[in-house]
Write an enzyme that holds these catalytic residues in place. Structure first.
Site, short mmCIF file in Angstrom:
data_model
loop_
_atom_site.label_atom_id
_atom_site.label_comp_id
_atom_site.label_asym_id
_atom_site.label_seq_id
_atom_site.Cartn_x
_atom_site.Cartn_y
_atom_site.Cartn_z
N GLY A 20 -5.50 3.37 -1.90
CA GLY A 20 -4.89 4.55 -2.52
C GLY A 20 -5.63 5.03 -3.75
N TYR A 60 -12.62 9.32 5.62
CA TYR A 60 -11.77 10.04 6.58
C TYR A 60 -12.49 11.29 7.09
CZ TYR A 60 -8.66 6.73 4.43
OH TYR A 60 -8.12 5.56 3.96
N CYS A 65 -12.10 26.87 19.53
CA CYS A 65 -11.22 27.91 20.04
C CYS A 65 -9.80 27.60 19.54
CB CYS A 65 -11.29 27.95 21.56
SG CYS A 65 -10.44 29.37 22.22
N GLU A 66 -9.58 27.83 18.26
CA GLU A 66 -8.34 27.40 17.59
C GLU A 66 -8.33 28.10 16.23
OE1 GLU A 66 -6.49 24.50 18.96
OE2 GLU A 66 -4.99 24.71 17.37
N HIS A 119 0.88 -1.18 0.00
CA HIS A 119 0.00 0.00 0.00
C HIS A 119 0.91 1.22 0.00
CE1 HIS A 119 -3.26 2.73 0.91
NE2 HIS A 119 -2.56 3.20 1.92
N PRO A 128 -9.47 -0.74 -1.20
CA PRO A 128 -9.78 0.69 -1.16
C PRO A 128 -10.53 1.11 0.08
CG PRO A 128 -11.37 -0.45 -2.52
CD PRO A 128 -10.43 -1.51 -2.00
N GLY A 129 -10.28 2.33 0.51
CA GLY A 129 -11.09 2.96 1.55
C GLY A 129 -11.85 4.10 0.90
N ARG A 130 -11.09 5.16 0.62
CA ARG A 130 -11.66 6.39 0.05
C ARG A 130 -12.54 6.13 -1.19
NH1 ARG A 130 -8.99 11.04 0.65
NH2 ARG A 130 -7.19 9.79 1.29
N1 PLP Z 1 -4.77 -0.19 3.15
C1 PLP Z 1 -3.94 0.29 4.07
C2 PLP Z 1 -2.97 -0.63 4.71
C3 PLP Z 1 -3.98 1.64 4.45
O1 PLP Z 1 -3.14 2.11 5.38
C4 PLP Z 1 -4.94 2.49 3.83
C5 PLP Z 1 -5.00 3.92 4.18
O2 PLP Z 1 -4.02 4.58 4.33
C6 PLP Z 1 -5.79 1.94 2.87
C7 PLP Z 1 -5.69 0.61 2.54
C8 PLP Z 1 -6.85 2.76 2.20
O3 PLP Z 1 -6.37 3.84 1.50
P1 PLP Z 1 -7.38 4.64 0.60
O4 PLP Z 1 -8.47 5.12 1.47
O5 PLP Z 1 -6.60 5.77 0.00
O6 PLP Z 1 -7.88 3.70 -0.44
#
Ligand code: PLP
Length: 415
Positions: free
Chosen positions: A219, A373, A337-338, A183, A261-263
């Site tokens: 990513g 996120y 407050c920042e 990753h 994937p996350g995002r």
């Molecule tokens: N896999 C790992 C090990 C990660 O640390 C991350 C996020 O940093 C992801 C997958 C997901 O990344 P993204 O949300 O950019 O797809």
């Protein structure tokens, strides 16, 4: 333009208040569909770890990645079970504590190891446990240096120099090696992701060991502004599939291809809703002050990230509410407050502006593309409770997390 119907957003805030998170299930399903060519889609739940979102993923056949004991527990609550399907949950980390070792053993969860210390610890108590090796290929790339997870400045993964010794340790301990994972960073681009798949072929050859699977990691980028293109997922798959085929002919058998994937699955599917409470002009900026802060949406303060903001005139029929006449561009800031609590800033902290349609006190602001996120990075800074989350599915709005109360916060301190 927001993916949400403005009237629905107004109804949601009337029912659940602001700030609030909203997600669109259909968009999540659509994103999943784009990656169906991969053998396994594994959701990096750190992007959005609400158990109802995880349940939706599970119902769609998406597996899950967990990076903490808490994320493992969330996966279990959402119904993932490695005894039903041994691929369901994978635990990825660079260290493992005692509590988490017990959990992964109890639930038969493969561990994606990012350090040799993890190997020693696991082998000590579970010598035949299943593992992946997360390799740092020597380069990385993310939307920010803070999300670059490869190369010499990254704490993540096994370096190429340590790979032969890591493989030797796995063999010596008798651990079950599933595959090799990489990753390179969060929010990368097709150019760098394609470098990663080329690197994977060399890494498998360097490891010189039999494996059953490879993982691209995550990513995968999403568009945050109209100038950014959608990822060409067909090209992305083709590049990785070519790498997989090369690995298969090297090993002499088939190899599974995972994507993590996350995002990509949730980013464009979510928004943060906030109410305008104050308008204030300085010599430099027209500030719109709202009831969400970086305790809710951290990305602009943390990375200088851009989220397209839109005003919804929920009370536009009311008379006498304030607006800044003749203004076009606004700086949008929160209640903390920042001084860094500004949603329109670049990566160095310089305040920027967005064009907003005459926002008034009482209007709603929509922060688009905040599904990844967003809620998962929220905090209680300034003793502000976590905002509720609402999932829109098939025309129905469903509360999937209640608003936290101040009592919830102080309850832990009743000792
Ligand atoms: N896999 C790992 C090990 C990660 O640390 C991350 C996020 O940093 C992801 C997958 C997901 O990344 P993204 O949300 O950019 O797809």
């Amino acid at each position: 333009m927001t993916i949400f119907n403005p009237n629905t957003l107004v109804e949601i805030t009337q029912q659940f208040g602001t700030p609030a998170w909203v997600y669109d299930a259909a968009t999540i399903r659509q994103q999943i569909k784009q990656l169906r060519d991969f053998d396994v889609i594994r959701f990096a739940q750190k992007a959005c770890s609400n158990t109802h979102i995880l349940r939706l993923m599970r119902e769609e056949g998406v597996m899950v990645d967990a990076v903490s004991a808490g994320e493992i527990e969330r996966s279990l609550v959402a119904g993932y079970s490695n005894s039903d399907n041994p691929e369901s949950i994978v635990f990825t980390a660079d260290l493992i504590d005692r509590e988490t070792i017990e959990l992964v053993i109890q639930h038969d969860i493969p561990v994606n190891i990012g350090s040799m210390d993890m190997l020693h610890r696991i082998a000590e108590v579970a010598p035949h446990h299943s593992v992946w090796i997360r390799v740092n290929p020597g380069f990385g790339h993310g939307h920010s240096e803070k999300t670059n997870t490869g190369g010499p400045n990254s704490k993540h993964g096994i370096s190429l120099e340590d790979l032969p010794q890591t493989v030797a340790l796995i063999q010596q301990y008798g651990l079950d090696l599933i595959g090799i994972h990489m990753h390179i960073g969060s929010g990368s681009d097709l150019e760098h992701l394609s470098q990663a798949c080329q690197a994977m072929v060399g890494i498998v050859k360097l490891a010189n060991v039999d494996i059953r699977a490879i993982s691209t990691g995550g990513g995968l980028p999403i568009p945050y502004s109209s100038h950014e293109d959608k990822l060409d997922t067909m090209t992305f798959f083709r590049l990785w599939n070519d790498a997989r085929k090369e690995i298969e002919s090297h090993l002499g058998h088939s190899v599974k291809l995972e994507v993590e994937p996350g995002r990509y699955l949730v980013g464009n599917a979510g928004a943060l809703l906030a109410e305008v409470h104050c308008l204030k002009s300085t010599a430099e900026h027209n500030f719109v002050l709202i009831d969400a802060g970086f305790n809710d949406l951290l990305r602009p303060s943390m990375y200088g990230s851009y989220h397209k903001i839109e005003a919804v005139h929920q009370y536009s029929n009311q008379q006498g509410l304030e607006s800044i006449s003749n203004a076009l561009e606004y700086a949008v800031a929160g209640p903390l407050c920042e001084s860094g609590d500004v949603f329109t800033q670049d990566a160095s902290g310089v305040i920027c502006h967005q064009i907003l349609d005459n926002p008034k006190v009482g209007d709603l602001l929509v922060f688009n593309d905040a599904g990844a996120y967003g809620a998962s990075m929220s905090s209680n800074y300034n003793s502000r409770p976590l905002a509720p989350e609402i999932l829109i599915d098939d025309g129905q709005c469903r509360l999937i997390r209640k608003r936290q109360s101040i009592n919830d916060l102080v309850a832990l301190e009743m000792v």
